[in-house]
Design a protein around this motif. Structure first.
Motif, PDB file in Angstrom:
ATOM      1  N   GLY A 211       7.951   8.421   6.165  1.00 39.78           N
ATOM      2  CA  GLY A 211       8.600   8.148   4.893  1.00 39.78           C
ATOM      3  C   GLY A 211       8.852   6.680   4.598  1.00 39.78           C
ATOM      4  N   LEU A 212       8.172   5.779   5.293  1.00 42.75           N
ATOM      5  CA  LEU A 212       8.379   4.358   5.053  1.00 42.75           C
ATOM      6  C   LEU A 212       7.680   3.937   3.761  1.00 42.75           C
ATOM      7  CD1 LEU A 212       9.184   4.487   8.076  1.00 42.75           C
ATOM      8  CD2 LEU A 212       8.198   2.208   8.331  1.00 42.75           C
ATOM      9  N   THR A 213       8.267   2.968   3.074  1.00 47.12           N
ATOM     10  CA  THR A 213       7.643   2.417   1.881  1.00 47.12           C
ATOM     11  C   THR A 213       6.565   1.412   2.297  1.00 47.12           C
ATOM     12  OG1 THR A 213       9.198   0.572   1.714  1.00 47.12           O
ATOM     13  CG2 THR A 213       9.816   2.635   0.622  1.00 47.12           C
ATOM     14  N   ALA A 214       5.755   1.002   1.327  1.00 50.76           N
ATOM     15  CA  ALA A 214       4.699   0.032   1.622  1.00 50.76           C
ATOM     16  C   ALA A 214       5.286  -1.281   2.123  1.00 50.76           C
ATOM     17  CB  ALA A 214       3.845  -0.203   0.380  1.00 50.76           C
ATOM     18  N   SER A 215       6.406  -1.711   1.529  1.00 54.56           N
ATOM     19  CA  SER A 215       7.028  -2.967   1.966  1.00 54.56           C
ATOM     20  C   SER A 215       7.606  -2.848   3.374  1.00 54.56           C
ATOM     21  CB  SER A 215       8.125  -3.389   0.982  1.00 54.56           C
ATOM     22  OG  SER A 215       9.148  -2.407   0.909  1.00 54.56           O
ATOM     23  N   GLU A 216       8.144  -1.679   3.714  1.00 53.92           N
ATOM     24  CA  GLU A 216       8.672  -1.468   5.066  1.00 53.92           C
ATOM     25  C   GLU A 216       7.540  -1.483   6.091  1.00 53.92           C
ATOM     26  OE1 GLU A 216      12.676   1.236   4.261  1.00 53.92           O
ATOM     27  OE2 GLU A 216      10.727   2.217   4.417  1.00 53.92           O
ATOM     28  N   ILE A 217       6.428  -0.865   5.749  1.00 52.78           N
ATOM     29  CA  ILE A 217       5.274  -0.859   6.657  1.00 52.78           C
ATOM     30  C   ILE A 217       4.761  -2.281   6.852  1.00 52.78           C
ATOM     31  CG2 ILE A 217       2.905  -0.041   6.975  1.00 52.78           C
ATOM     32  CD1 ILE A 217       3.700   2.457   5.356  1.00 52.78           C
ATOM     33  N   ALA A 218       4.679  -3.028   5.750  1.00 51.17           N
ATOM     34  CA  ALA A 218       4.188  -4.403   5.827  1.00 51.17           C
ATOM     35  C   ALA A 218       5.109  -5.294   6.661  1.00 51.17           C
ATOM     36  CB  ALA A 218       4.034  -4.976   4.421  1.00 51.17           C
ATOM     37  N   SER A 219       6.382  -4.902   6.794  1.00 49.15           N
ATOM     38  CA  SER A 219       7.345  -5.702   7.562  1.00 49.15           C
ATOM     39  C   SER A 219       7.163  -5.546   9.064  1.00 49.15           C
ATOM     40  CB  SER A 219       8.781  -5.310   7.182  1.00 49.15           C
ATOM     41  OG  SER A 219       9.028  -5.566   5.821  1.00 49.15           O
ATOM     42  N   ILE A 220       6.392  -4.542   9.488  1.00 48.17           N
ATOM     43  CA  ILE A 220       6.147  -4.341  10.919  1.00 48.17           C
ATOM     44  C   ILE A 220       5.096  -5.356  11.375  1.00 48.17           C
ATOM     45  CG2 ILE A 220       5.332  -2.721  12.667  1.00 48.17           C
ATOM     46  CD1 ILE A 220       6.288  -0.458  10.844  1.00 48.17           C
ATOM     47  N   PRO A 221       5.431  -6.233  12.312  1.00 44.13           N
ATOM     48  CA  PRO A 221       4.525  -7.319  12.695  1.00 44.13           C
ATOM     49  C   PRO A 221       3.124  -6.869  13.081  1.00 44.13           C
ATOM     50  CG  PRO A 221       6.693  -7.671  13.653  1.00 44.13           C
ATOM     51  CD  PRO A 221       6.721  -6.309  13.028  1.00 44.13           C
ATOM     52  N   SER A 222       2.997  -5.760  13.799  1.00 47.15           N
ATOM     53  CA  SER A 222       1.688  -5.337  14.284  1.00 47.15           C
ATOM     54  C   SER A 222       0.760  -4.845  13.181  1.00 47.15           C
ATOM     55  CB  SER A 222       1.852  -4.224  15.333  1.00 47.15           C
ATOM     56  OG  SER A 222       2.521  -3.113  14.783  1.00 47.15           O
ATOM     57  N   ILE A 223       1.289  -4.565  11.989  1.00 55.12           N
ATOM     58  CA  ILE A 223       0.449  -4.100  10.882  1.00 55.12           C
ATOM     59  C   ILE A 223      -0.400  -5.237  10.335  1.00 55.12           C
ATOM     60  CG2 ILE A 223       0.445  -3.145   8.541  1.00 55.12           C
ATOM     61  CD1 ILE A 223       1.045  -1.107  10.720  1.00 55.12           C
ATOM     62  N   GLY A 224       0.197  -6.401  10.163  1.00 57.00           N
ATOM     63  CA  GLY A 224      -0.563  -7.577   9.762  1.00 57.00           C
ATOM     64  C   GLY A 224      -1.102  -7.550   8.346  1.00 57.00           C
ATOM     65  N   LEU A 225      -0.406  -6.872   7.432  1.00 55.22           N
ATOM     66  CA  LEU A 225      -0.828  -6.815   6.032  1.00 55.22           C
ATOM     67  C   LEU A 225       0.354  -7.102   5.115  1.00 55.22           C
ATOM     68  CD1 LEU A 225      -3.057  -3.589   5.950  1.00 55.22           C
ATOM     69  CD2 LEU A 225      -3.862  -5.956   5.858  1.00 55.22           C
ATOM     70  N   THR A 226       0.052  -7.546   3.898  1.00 63.04           N
ATOM     71  CA  THR A 226       1.087  -7.705   2.883  1.00 63.04           C
ATOM     72  C   THR A 226       1.410  -6.336   2.290  1.00 63.04           C
ATOM     73  OG1 THR A 226      -0.519  -8.029   1.106  1.00 63.04           O
ATOM     74  CG2 THR A 226       0.219  -9.996   2.303  1.00 63.04           C
ATOM     75  N   THR A 227       2.467  -6.278   1.480  1.00 61.28           N
ATOM     76  CA  THR A 227       2.814  -5.019   0.807  1.00 61.28           C
ATOM     77  C   THR A 227       1.648  -4.543  -0.057  1.00 61.28           C
ATOM     78  OG1 THR A 227       5.163  -5.602   0.757  1.00 61.28           O
ATOM     79  CG2 THR A 227       4.420  -3.927  -0.795  1.00 61.28           C
ATOM     80  N   GLU A 228       1.018  -5.479  -0.769  1.00 68.97           N
ATOM     81  CA  GLU A 228      -0.122  -5.119  -1.618  1.00 68.97           C
ATOM     82  C   GLU A 228      -1.283  -4.597  -0.770  1.00 68.97           C
ATOM     83  OE1 GLU A 228       1.536  -7.935  -1.778  1.00 68.97           O
ATOM     84  OE2 GLU A 228       2.601  -7.631  -3.688  1.00 68.97           O
ATOM     85  N   GLY A 229      -1.471  -5.185   0.402  1.00 69.94           N
ATOM     86  CA  GLY A 229      -2.543  -4.729   1.293  1.00 69.94           C
ATOM     87  C   GLY A 229      -2.300  -3.318   1.788  1.00 69.94           C
ATOM     88  N   VAL A 230      -1.039  -3.017   2.133  1.00 68.02           N
ATOM     89  CA  VAL A 230      -0.690  -1.667   2.575  1.00 68.02           C
ATOM     90  C   VAL A 230      -0.900  -0.668   1.442  1.00 68.02           C
ATOM     91  CG1 VAL A 230       1.213  -0.175   3.313  1.00 68.02           C
ATOM     92  CG2 VAL A 230       0.936  -2.438   4.343  1.00 68.02           C
ATOM     93  N   GLU A 231      -0.456  -1.030   0.236  1.00 65.62           N
ATOM     94  CA  GLU A 231      -0.631  -0.138  -0.914  1.00 65.62           C
ATOM     95  C   GLU A 231      -2.107   0.139  -1.171  1.00 65.62           C
ATOM     96  OE1 GLU A 231       1.381  -2.322  -3.925  1.00 65.62           O
ATOM     97  OE2 GLU A 231       3.346  -1.394  -3.532  1.00 65.62           O
ATOM     98  N   SER A 232      -2.942  -0.884  -1.023  1.00 65.04           N
ATOM     99  CA  SER A 232      -4.385  -0.722  -1.229  1.00 65.04           C
ATOM    100  C   SER A 232      -4.975   0.250  -0.215  1.00 65.04           C
ATOM    101  CB  SER A 232      -5.084  -2.080  -1.123  1.00 65.04           C
ATOM    102  OG  SER A 232      -6.489  -1.941  -1.258  1.00 65.04           O
ATOM    103  N   VAL A 233      -4.568   0.106   1.053  1.00 62.77           N
ATOM    104  CA  VAL A 233      -5.056   1.014   2.095  1.00 62.77           C
ATOM    105  C   VAL A 233      -4.646   2.451   1.790  1.00 62.77           C
ATOM    106  CG1 VAL A 233      -4.813   1.673   4.530  1.00 62.77           C
ATOM    107  CG2 VAL A 233      -5.142  -0.724   3.917  1.00 62.77           C
ATOM    108  N   LEU A 234      -3.394   2.653   1.393  1.00 63.82           N
ATOM    109  CA  LEU A 234      -2.896   3.999   1.102  1.00 63.82           C
ATOM    110  C   LEU A 234      -3.632   4.626  -0.079  1.00 63.82           C
ATOM    111  CD1 LEU A 234       0.940   3.372   1.562  1.00 63.82           C
ATOM    112  CD2 LEU A 234      -0.509   4.821   2.995  1.00 63.82           C
ATOM    113  N   MET A 235      -3.897   3.846  -1.115  1.00 60.70           N
ATOM    114  CA  MET A 235      -4.612   4.383  -2.271  1.00 60.70           C
ATOM    115  C   MET A 235      -6.043   4.768  -1.912  1.00 60.70           C
ATOM    116  SD  MET A 235      -3.313   2.264  -5.638  1.00 60.70           S
ATOM    117  CE  MET A 235      -3.676   0.639  -4.984  1.00 60.70           C
ATOM    118  N   ARG A 236      -6.710   3.928  -1.120  1.00 63.68           N
ATOM    119  CA  ARG A 236      -8.089   4.239  -0.720  1.00 63.68           C
ATOM    120  C   ARG A 236      -8.139   5.490   0.155  1.00 63.68           C
ATOM    121  NH1 ARG A 236      -8.553  -1.353   0.296  1.00 63.68           N
ATOM    122  NH2 ARG A 236      -8.570  -0.958   2.545  1.00 63.68           N
TER     123      ARG A 236
END
Length: 229
Positions: A172-197
């Protein structure tokens, strides 16, 4: 680490509990780092917007908590099923974060004046009925979806894509929360793009794999009889 890559969660915990097996702990961190980091982030958000260095410290504090007193928590943990470890680690991480901020607040306000902000679901997860039909059914659906996701993300960055997907749709994490995890290495917009694809790929896969209903045509002779009757 390769020695424990195929070990079950229970086997891995047994190998880590009370030991200094570096390979076992390396696999433990590889397998559960994101779960712990996500729990730390979500719990810390109850207390404000902590900076990333503080989040990293809280993640390390969670590992220290798991190791203290000869890994007492790991040795005493009794999993009811393979996925129990995830709930267990979330609770440990949440407790570490709450204890940290409660202590800091108590130091400012004085003992006994701490304002407690609790997440009852996270702190006291319901275990009753954990093996009920509904839970088992849901688990099977998630496993089916994960097989599809694994198939669709084969190749580069598969692990990160699957992690992002499940952090959003299972934790249930938001895109910004996921992007805040250091190991993810993406911006909020990058996470949103991955989720949409990923959502588009899964939707297309489900549509293409859904069998079309066959319409059986009656033989000409049968149709003549039916029309005349």
């Amino acid at each position: 680490m390769a020695r424990y890559a195929k070990s079950s969660s229970k086997q891995l915990l047994t190998a880590c509990a009370g030991s200094k097996d570096e390979e076992a702990w390396a696999e433990f961190i590889r397998r559960f780092q994101v779960v712990i980091a996500a729990a730390v982030l979500r719990t810390a958000r109850h207390w404000g917007e902590p900076p990333r260095p503080q989040l990293d410290d809280l993640i390390q504090d969670t590992y220290l908590k798991l190791c203290e007193k000869d890994s007492r928590l790991l040795r005493s943990f009794q999993p009811r099923h393979e996925d129990s470890i995830y709930g267990f680690l979330k609770v440990v991480a949440a407790n570490v974060v709450h204890d940290h901020f409660k202590s800091a607040l108590a130091a400012k306000r004085g003992a006994g004046q701490t304002e407690v902000i609790m997440d009852s679901v996270q702190m006291h997860p319901k275990t009753a009925g954990a093996d009920s039909f509904e839970v088992i059914s849901q688990r099977l659906q998630l496993e089916q979806l994960d097989r599809i996701l694994t198939q669709l993300t084969a190749g580069k960055d598969q692990a990160r894509k699957r992690t992002i997907f499940w952090l959003r749709h299972r934790q249930g994490l938001t895109a910004s929360e996921i992007a805040s995890i250091p190991s993810i290495g993406l911006t909020t917009e990058g996470v949103e793009s991955v989720l949409m694809r990923l959502a588009a790929m899964i939707r297309a896969h489900l549509i293409s794999s859904t069998p079309h209903r066959e319409v059986k045509a009656l033989p000409r002779q049968s149709r003549s009889k039916r029309v005349g009757s």
